[in-house]
Design an enzyme around this catalytic site. Structure first.
Site, PDB file in Angstrom:
ATOM      1  N   HIS A  18       0.833  -1.208   0.000  1.00 42.60           N
ATOM      2  CA  HIS A  18       0.000   0.000   0.000  1.00 42.60           C
ATOM      3  C   HIS A  18       0.868   1.259   0.000  1.00 42.60           C
ATOM      4  CE1 HIS A  18      -3.116  -2.627   2.224  1.00 42.60           C
ATOM      5  NE2 HIS A  18      -3.584  -2.439   1.002  1.00 42.60           N
ATOM      6  N   LYS A  42     -15.919  -7.879   6.319  1.00 40.84           N
ATOM      7  CA  LYS A  42     -14.610  -8.537   6.260  1.00 40.84           C
ATOM      8  C   LYS A  42     -14.081  -8.913   7.645  1.00 40.84           C
ATOM      9  CE  LYS A  42     -12.593  -7.054   1.887  1.00 40.84           C
ATOM     10  NZ  LYS A  42     -11.409  -6.441   1.270  1.00 40.84           N
ATOM     11  N   ARG A  91      -2.197  -6.156  -8.172  1.00 40.78           N
ATOM     12  CA  ARG A  91      -1.009  -6.927  -7.825  1.00 40.78           C
ATOM     13  C   ARG A  91      -0.700  -7.982  -8.875  1.00 40.78           C
ATOM     14  NH1 ARG A  91      -3.498  -7.741  -2.139  1.00 40.78           N
ATOM     15  NH2 ARG A  91      -4.771  -8.946  -3.540  1.00 40.78           N
ATOM     16  N   SER A 129      -3.072  -7.689   2.851  1.00 43.49           N
ATOM     17  CA  SER A 129      -3.404  -7.553   4.272  1.00 43.49           C
ATOM     18  C   SER A 129      -3.907  -8.873   4.843  1.00 43.49           C
ATOM     19  CB  SER A 129      -4.462  -6.467   4.470  1.00 43.49           C
ATOM     20  OG  SER A 129      -3.959  -5.213   4.108  1.00 43.49           O
TER      21      SER A 129
END
Length: 160
Positions: A18, A42, A91, A129
């Site tokens: 990030h 989440k 990514r 993450s």
């Protein structure tokens, strides 16, 4: 025209991937708002307040970057902030389908806001993450994946 980009995510926690993307984006856009999404679905490790605080501290060196939490529709948040760009990271090729879907929906909801994609440096392309949380929860070493402050806070969370 000034370009204000919203970089949205849950940032649970903010990673070096990030920060790499934000570093490069800070040279491309006049202002960036890192929009930390509440996203309770989440089941985040850190609270929204904690995530906003961590990101704010980690990104304090950037004069054109600010961090704000939000719990609304992304396009509504972006419009409220006066943003004309939604910045997203890609990514790997596997991210593209989902990001393409999001960008198309966002364009439909708010045609005046463009989606722009940046890729992190290759040595950060595998960091997420979710993986950082999983590795940390199993006692693995995550120091190479997150800023020092986040590393310390992760250890506190995992022990407490």
């Amino acid at each position: 025209m000034k370009n204000l980009a919203i970089y949205p995510g849950t940032f649970d926690p903010i990673t070096l991937g990030h920060t790499d993307l934000i570093d490069r984006a800070s040279r491309l856009f006049d202002r960036i708002i890192v929009g930390v999404a509440e996203n309770a679905t989440k089941n985040p490790l850190f609270t929204l307040t904690e995530r906003v605080s961590l990101a704010s501290q980690v990104l304090a060196k950037y004069s054109n970057v600010e961090v704000k939490g939000f719990s609304s529709l992304l396009t509504d948040f972006a419009s409220q902030q006066g943003a004309n760009i939604i910045l997203r990271g890609l990514r790997a090729v596997s991210d593209f389908d989902y990001e393409f879907q999001l960008a198309s929906m966002n364009r439909n909801l708010s045609p005046d806001i463009e989606s722009i994609f940046l890729m992190p440096s290759e040595h950060y392309s595998y960091i997420s993450s979710r993986l950082v949380r999983e590795i940390a929860s199993l006692g693995g070493e995550v120091k190479a994946f997150v800023p020092e402050l986040v590393y310390k806070e992760l250890h506190k969370k995992m022990r407490g």
